[in-house]
Design an enzyme around this catalytic site. Sequence first.
Site, PDB file in Angstrom:
ATOM      1  N   GLU A  81       0.841  -1.218   0.000  1.00  0.00           N
ATOM      2  CA  GLU A  81       0.000   0.000   0.000  1.00  0.00           C
ATOM      3  C   GLU A  81       0.864   1.251   0.000  1.00  0.00           C
ATOM      4  OE1 GLU A  81      -3.097   0.054  -1.152  1.00  0.00           O
ATOM      5  OE2 GLU A  81      -3.660  -1.306   0.473  1.00  0.00           O
ATOM      6  N   HIS A  82       0.487   2.189  -0.841  1.00  0.00           N
ATOM      7  CA  HIS A  82       1.238   3.436  -1.017  1.00  0.00           C
ATOM      8  C   HIS A  82       2.666   3.148  -1.466  1.00  0.00           C
ATOM      9  CE1 HIS A  82      -1.860   6.254   0.284  1.00  0.00           C
ATOM     10  NE2 HIS A  82      -2.234   5.318   1.131  1.00  0.00           N
ATOM     11  N   THR A  83       2.825   2.096  -2.222  1.00  0.00           N
ATOM     12  CA  THR A  83       4.133   1.773  -2.804  1.00  0.00           C
ATOM     13  C   THR A  83       4.150   2.056  -4.303  1.00  0.00           C
ATOM     14  OG1 THR A  83       3.338  -0.488  -2.996  1.00  0.00           O
ATOM     15  CG2 THR A  83       4.817  -0.045  -1.160  1.00  0.00           C
TER      16      THR A  83
ATOM     17  N   SER B  41     -26.303   7.429 -14.363  1.00  0.00           N
ATOM     18  CA  SER B  41     -25.853   6.385 -13.437  1.00  0.00           C
ATOM     19  C   SER B  41     -26.994   5.953 -12.530  1.00  0.00           C
ATOM     20  CB  SER B  41     -24.699   6.893 -12.574  1.00  0.00           C
ATOM     21  OG  SER B  41     -24.484   5.967 -11.521  1.00  0.00           O
TER      22      SER B  41
ATOM     23  N   LEU C 171     -12.608   0.585  -2.939  1.00  0.00           N
ATOM     24  CA  LEU C 171     -12.475  -0.596  -3.809  1.00  0.00           C
ATOM     25  C   LEU C 171     -12.399  -0.147  -5.270  1.00  0.00           C
ATOM     26  CD1 LEU C 171     -14.970  -3.050  -2.060  1.00  0.00           C
ATOM     27  CD2 LEU C 171     -12.512  -2.822  -1.714  1.00  0.00           C
TER      28      LEU C 171
ATOM     29  N   SER D  69     -14.069   2.247  -7.214  1.00  0.00           N
ATOM     30  CA  SER D  69     -15.200   2.417  -8.122  1.00  0.00           C
ATOM     31  C   SER D  69     -14.837   3.402  -9.239  1.00  0.00           C
ATOM     32  CB  SER D  69     -16.450   2.870  -7.364  1.00  0.00           C
ATOM     33  OG  SER D  69     -16.169   3.991  -6.574  1.00  0.00           O
ATOM     34  N   SER D  70     -14.006   4.405  -8.958  1.00  0.00           N
ATOM     35  CA  SER D  70     -13.676   5.363 -10.019  1.00  0.00           C
ATOM     36  C   SER D  70     -12.750   4.748 -11.063  1.00  0.00           C
ATOM     37  CB  SER D  70     -13.105   6.651  -9.445  1.00  0.00           C
ATOM     38  OG  SER D  70     -12.068   6.373  -8.552  1.00  0.00           O
TER      39      SER D  70
ATOM     40  N   GLU E 200      -6.979  10.277 -14.626  1.00  0.00           N
ATOM     41  CA  GLU E 200      -7.157  10.582 -13.200  1.00  0.00           C
ATOM     42  C   GLU E 200      -6.141  11.649 -12.754  1.00  0.00           C
ATOM     43  OE1 GLU E 200      -8.928   7.852 -10.943  1.00  0.00           O
ATOM     44  OE2 GLU E 200      -8.729   9.112  -9.179  1.00  0.00           O
TER      45      GLU E 200
ATOM     46  N   ASP F  12      -4.546   0.721  -9.265  1.00  0.00           N
ATOM     47  CA  ASP F  12      -5.977   0.427  -9.368  1.00  0.00           C
ATOM     48  C   ASP F  12      -6.378   0.093 -10.800  1.00  0.00           C
ATOM     49  OD1 ASP F  12      -5.786   1.211  -6.771  1.00  0.00           O
ATOM     50  OD2 ASP F  12      -6.868   3.091  -7.028  1.00  0.00           O
TER      51      ASP F  12
HETATM   52  C1  GLA Z   1      -5.192   4.655  -4.229  1.00  0.00           C
HETATM   53  C2  GLA Z   1      -4.433   4.985  -5.517  1.00  0.00           C
HETATM   54  C3  GLA Z   1      -3.417   3.889  -5.842  1.00  0.00           C
HETATM   55  C4  GLA Z   1      -2.534   3.567  -4.644  1.00  0.00           C
HETATM   56  C5  GLA Z   1      -3.373   3.363  -3.393  1.00  0.00           C
HETATM   57  C6  GLA Z   1      -2.535   3.204  -2.147  1.00  0.00           C
HETATM   58  O1  GLA Z   1      -5.994   3.527  -4.408  1.00  0.00           O
HETATM   59  O2  GLA Z   1      -5.310   5.150  -6.588  1.00  0.00           O
HETATM   60  O3  GLA Z   1      -2.644   4.272  -6.962  1.00  0.00           O
HETATM   61  O4  GLA Z   1      -1.572   4.567  -4.454  1.00  0.00           O
HETATM   62  O5  GLA Z   1      -4.278   4.429  -3.172  1.00  0.00           O
HETATM   63  O6  GLA Z   1      -1.789   2.040  -2.214  1.00  0.00           O
END
Ligand code: GLA
Length: 388
Positions: A33-35, A67, A127, A129-130, A162, A174
């Site tokens: 996460e956040h990597t 939507s 999760l 959605s965008s 994005e 994502d």
């Molecule tokens: C969001 C971002 C991803 C990622 C996560 C954290 O989902 O869209 O690119 O950085 O946060 O891991």
Amino acid sequence: MKETILCKFAEVFGDTEGTEVYFAPGRVNMIGEHTDYNGGHVFPCALTIGTYGVARKRQDRKLRFYSMNFERIGVIESTLDNLCPDPWADWTNYPKGVMWAFEEKGVPIPNGLDILLCGNIPNGSGLSSSASVEVLTGFILRDMFGFDVSNQDLALIGQYSENHFNGVNCGIMDQFAIAMGKKEHAIFLDTATLSYEYAPIRLEDAKIVIACSNKKRGLGDSKYNERRGECEQALSELQKVCAVGSLGELTEEEFEKYQGSIGSEVHRRRARHAVYENRRTVQAVQALKNNDVAAFGQLMNASHVSLRDDYEVTGIELDTLVEEAWKVEGVIGSRMTGAGFGGCTVSIVKNGSIDDFIARVGAAYQSRIGYAADFYVVEIGDGPCKLT
Ligand code: GLA
């Protein structure tokens, strides 16, 4: 689902002449996460829940969006000429951003479209959605206009939109997880090179359970961009003392050796998370390959602690869900997933403990936070598709 959304399309747009029906999944990140914006590894998977879409080409350049998740907003109209983000355009800034990104990449959209969406991912839950809407839009455009772009391109186009249209400096995780999803597999992705490997998720007597905190968050108004800036700052200070291109290139030993060069104690913790989380992700995939689900779970737990203490993106809602989960027997691992600041947790729970898990974590959450969490036992699904 197909019948329901076609019916709604006819009600909103007159008839279903010339329509096609599509689906793109949501995603959950197991670890890492956040990597992704730090050049590290991630380990997400696509879900069987996601966004359904009905689309048809128009003869003019008009865009009409509807939507079923935001029915009170009604139809939002726009045009392919002069695509730009508008606050009043609400969720349609996501599909519009993807159309804009195609044009920016030299692939003009020849005709307008009527598009109806219906998602079964809880909105704002973390999760994705965008990203699901972005990849779905790219998939629709490719299919309807015969564009020569790969699924990986769809991920990159989604991320580009994005970043540059919707103003969130997100990484590639994502959109990649969604565009490249594979049933029963997670994707071990090196975000520095985009090389990846599918790893089967064999949990045997356990399942993936998602707990949604129901604390709404939007990436734009969260501290996401701020965290990214803090990591960049830490990296630039490290680069004065060692030749390194990203935090993801550092081993723990290298980090410990050079961390003193980072002036701010806060930035040092942010960087420490990025470095150690990347290593945990590599180790977690190895543990899974060795069929050591228990070790995988321990690494998930350590990931949460680091996100809570060093990266500070959890908050009382996610911490309550995770810390209560850790108390339940049969929970192999539990952590927040996604950007944080609200959203969901992901847990691996033994089949026989799932009911107990939901009851106990749910009750503790309600009593501490004052409103309910929602629980979903999820399956890992494929990437986007056209429904025939
Ligand atoms: C969001 C971002 C991803 C990622 C996560 C954290 O989902 O869209 O690119 O950085 O946060 O891991």
